[in-house]
Write a protein that holds these residues in place. Structure first.
Motif, PDB file in Angstrom:
ATOM      1  N   GLY A   1     -17.889  12.412-114.399  1.00  0.00           N
ATOM      2  CA  GLY A   1     -19.213  11.792-115.047  1.00  0.00           C
ATOM      3  C   GLY A   1     -19.566  12.624-115.782  1.00  0.00           C
ATOM      4  O   GLY A   1     -20.104  12.027-116.699  1.00  0.00           O
ATOM      5  N   ALA A   2     -19.497  14.160-116.317  1.00  0.00           N
ATOM      6  CA  ALA A   2     -20.317  14.795-117.868  1.00  0.00           C
ATOM      7  C   ALA A   2     -18.964  14.334-119.163  1.00  0.00           C
ATOM      8  O   ALA A   2     -19.898  14.142-120.302  1.00  0.00           O
ATOM      9  CB  ALA A   2     -19.908  16.358-117.458  1.00  0.00           C
ATOM     10  N   MET A   3     -18.204  14.295-118.649  1.00  0.00           N
ATOM     11  CA  MET A   3     -16.668  13.699-119.978  1.00  0.00           C
ATOM     12  C   MET A   3     -16.698  12.167-119.932  1.00  0.00           C
ATOM     13  O   MET A   3     -17.125  12.237-121.711  1.00  0.00           O
ATOM     14  CB  MET A   3     -15.265  14.527-119.195  1.00  0.00           C
ATOM     15  N   ARG A   4     -17.044  11.526-118.992  1.00  0.00           N
ATOM     16  CA  ARG A   4     -17.454  10.080-119.409  1.00  0.00           C
ATOM     17  C   ARG A   4     -18.528   9.534-120.093  1.00  0.00           C
ATOM     18  O   ARG A   4     -18.604   9.089-121.860  1.00  0.00           O
ATOM     19  CB  ARG A   4     -17.466   9.410-117.911  1.00  0.00           C
ATOM     20  N   ALA A   5     -19.918  11.009-120.159  1.00  0.00           N
ATOM     21  CA  ALA A   5     -21.253  10.565-120.804  1.00  0.00           C
ATOM     22  C   ALA A   5     -20.953  10.695-122.160  1.00  0.00           C
ATOM     23  O   ALA A   5     -21.565  10.188-123.218  1.00  0.00           O
ATOM     24  CB  ALA A   5     -21.711  11.068-119.783  1.00  0.00           C
ATOM     25  N   TYR A   6     -20.048  12.483-121.609  1.00  0.00           N
ATOM     26  CA  TYR A   6     -19.449  12.854-123.024  1.00  0.00           C
ATOM     27  C   TYR A   6     -19.235  11.851-124.460  1.00  0.00           C
ATOM     28  O   TYR A   6     -19.095  11.963-126.078  1.00  0.00           O
ATOM     29  CB  TYR A   6     -19.033  14.065-123.283  1.00  0.00           C
ATOM     30  N   ARG A   7     -17.906  11.477-123.545  1.00  0.00           N
ATOM     31  CA  ARG A   7     -17.132  10.501-124.676  1.00  0.00           C
ATOM     32  C   ARG A   7     -17.367   9.308-125.061  1.00  0.00           C
ATOM     33  O   ARG A   7     -17.272   8.311-125.862  1.00  0.00           O
ATOM     34  CB  ARG A   7     -15.801  10.128-123.716  1.00  0.00           C
ATOM     35  N   GLN A   8     -18.329   8.740-124.244  1.00  0.00           N
ATOM     36  CA  GLN A   8     -19.317   8.070-124.743  1.00  0.00           C
ATOM     37  C   GLN A   8     -20.385   8.053-125.479  1.00  0.00           C
ATOM     38  O   GLN A   8     -20.347   6.918-126.777  1.00  0.00           O
ATOM     39  CB  GLN A   8     -20.338   6.934-123.842  1.00  0.00           C
ATOM     40  N   ALA A   9     -20.919   8.813-125.871  1.00  0.00           N
ATOM     41  CA  ALA A   9     -22.170  10.156-126.935  1.00  0.00           C
ATOM     42  C   ALA A   9     -21.437   9.943-128.088  1.00  0.00           C
ATOM     43  O   ALA A   9     -21.742   9.949-129.722  1.00  0.00           O
ATOM     44  CB  ALA A   9     -22.627  10.562-126.351  1.00  0.00           C
ATOM     45  N   HIS A  10     -20.268  10.368-128.408  1.00  0.00           N
ATOM     46  CA  HIS A  10     -19.362  11.121-128.742  1.00  0.00           C
ATOM     47  C   HIS A  10     -18.096  10.879-128.837  1.00  0.00           C
ATOM     48  O   HIS A  10     -16.715  11.036-128.814  1.00  0.00           O
ATOM     49  CB  HIS A  10     -18.966  12.399-129.196  1.00  0.00           C
ATOM     50  N   PRO A  11     -17.779   8.922-129.479  1.00  0.00           N
ATOM     51  CA  PRO A  11     -16.286   8.313-129.245  1.00  0.00           C
ATOM     52  C   PRO A  11     -15.421   9.313-129.919  1.00  0.00           C
ATOM     53  O   PRO A  11     -13.622   8.700-129.655  1.00  0.00           O
ATOM     54  CB  PRO A  11     -17.007   7.088-129.017  1.00  0.00           C
ATOM     55  N   ILE A  12     -15.500   9.657-131.083  1.00  0.00           N
ATOM     56  CA  ILE A  12     -14.394  10.051-132.374  1.00  0.00           C
ATOM     57  C   ILE A  12     -14.072  11.418-131.924  1.00  0.00           C
ATOM     58  O   ILE A  12     -12.924  11.912-132.325  1.00  0.00           O
ATOM     59  CB  ILE A  12     -15.468   9.629-133.885  1.00  0.00           C
ATOM     60  N   THR A  13     -15.171  12.414-132.130  1.00  0.00           N
ATOM     61  CA  THR A  13     -14.758  13.654-132.150  1.00  0.00           C
ATOM     62  C   THR A  13     -14.861  14.209-130.623  1.00  0.00           C
ATOM     63  O   THR A  13     -14.734  15.176-130.688  1.00  0.00           O
ATOM     64  CB  THR A  13     -15.762  14.766-132.740  1.00  0.00           C
ATOM     65  N   TRP A  14     -14.403  13.146-128.508  1.00  0.00           N
ATOM     66  CA  TRP A  14     -14.920  13.855-128.051  1.00  0.00           C
ATOM     67  C   TRP A  14     -13.807  14.602-127.920  1.00  0.00           C
ATOM     68  O   TRP A  14     -14.096  16.163-126.795  1.00  0.00           O
ATOM     69  CB  TRP A  14     -15.167  13.287-126.633  1.00  0.00           C
ATOM     70  N   GLU A  15     -12.661  14.290-128.114  1.00  0.00           N
ATOM     71  CA  GLU A  15     -11.274  15.520-127.601  1.00  0.00           C
ATOM     72  C   GLU A  15     -11.163  17.039-128.363  1.00  0.00           C
ATOM     73  O   GLU A  15     -11.170  17.557-127.471  1.00  0.00           O
ATOM     74  CB  GLU A  15     -10.128  15.296-127.954  1.00  0.00           C
ATOM     75  N   ASN A  16     -13.048  17.261-129.026  1.00  0.00           N
ATOM     76  CA  ASN A  16     -12.813  18.856-129.835  1.00  0.00           C
ATOM     77  C   ASN A  16     -13.160  19.596-128.831  1.00  0.00           C
ATOM     78  O   ASN A  16     -13.105  20.465-128.959  1.00  0.00           O
ATOM     79  CB  ASN A  16     -13.574  18.650-130.749  1.00  0.00           C
ATOM     80  N   LEU A  17     -13.981  18.893-127.886  1.00  0.00           N
ATOM     81  CA  LEU A  17     -14.638  19.524-126.734  1.00  0.00           C
ATOM     82  C   LEU A  17     -13.896  20.970-125.703  1.00  0.00           C
ATOM     83  O   LEU A  17     -14.496  21.623-126.050  1.00  0.00           O
ATOM     84  CB  LEU A  17     -15.569  18.505-126.155  1.00  0.00           C
ATOM     85  N   LEU A  18     -12.580  20.001-125.698  1.00  0.00           N
ATOM     86  CA  LEU A  18     -11.381  20.670-125.085  1.00  0.00           C
ATOM     87  C   LEU A  18     -11.057  21.080-125.732  1.00  0.00           C
ATOM     88  O   LEU A  18     -10.114  22.070-125.182  1.00  0.00           O
ATOM     89  CB  LEU A  18     -10.874  19.516-124.138  1.00  0.00           C
TER      90      LEU A  18
END
Length: 45
Positions: A28-45
């Motif tokens: 759920g946290a990843m889904r929320a983060y991806r929605q908030a940062h749709p372009i750069t969310w993969e950089n989190l990992l």
């Protein structure tokens, strides 16, 4: 559209690559983060 599930590829010290699904409490946290940062969310990992 159904839920997305997140996986990570991890390389062990022996050089073996393993694909692991993130635990349910992080999905759920990843889904929320991806929605908030749709372009750069993969950089989190």
């Amino acid at each position: 559209m159904g839920k997305s599930y997140y996986y990570v590829e991890v390389e062990s010290l022996a050089g073996e690559t393993i694909c692991l699904q993130l635990p349910n409490d992080l999905q759920g946290a990843m889904r929320a983060y991806r929605q908030a940062h749709p372009i750069t969310w993969e950089n989190l990992l």
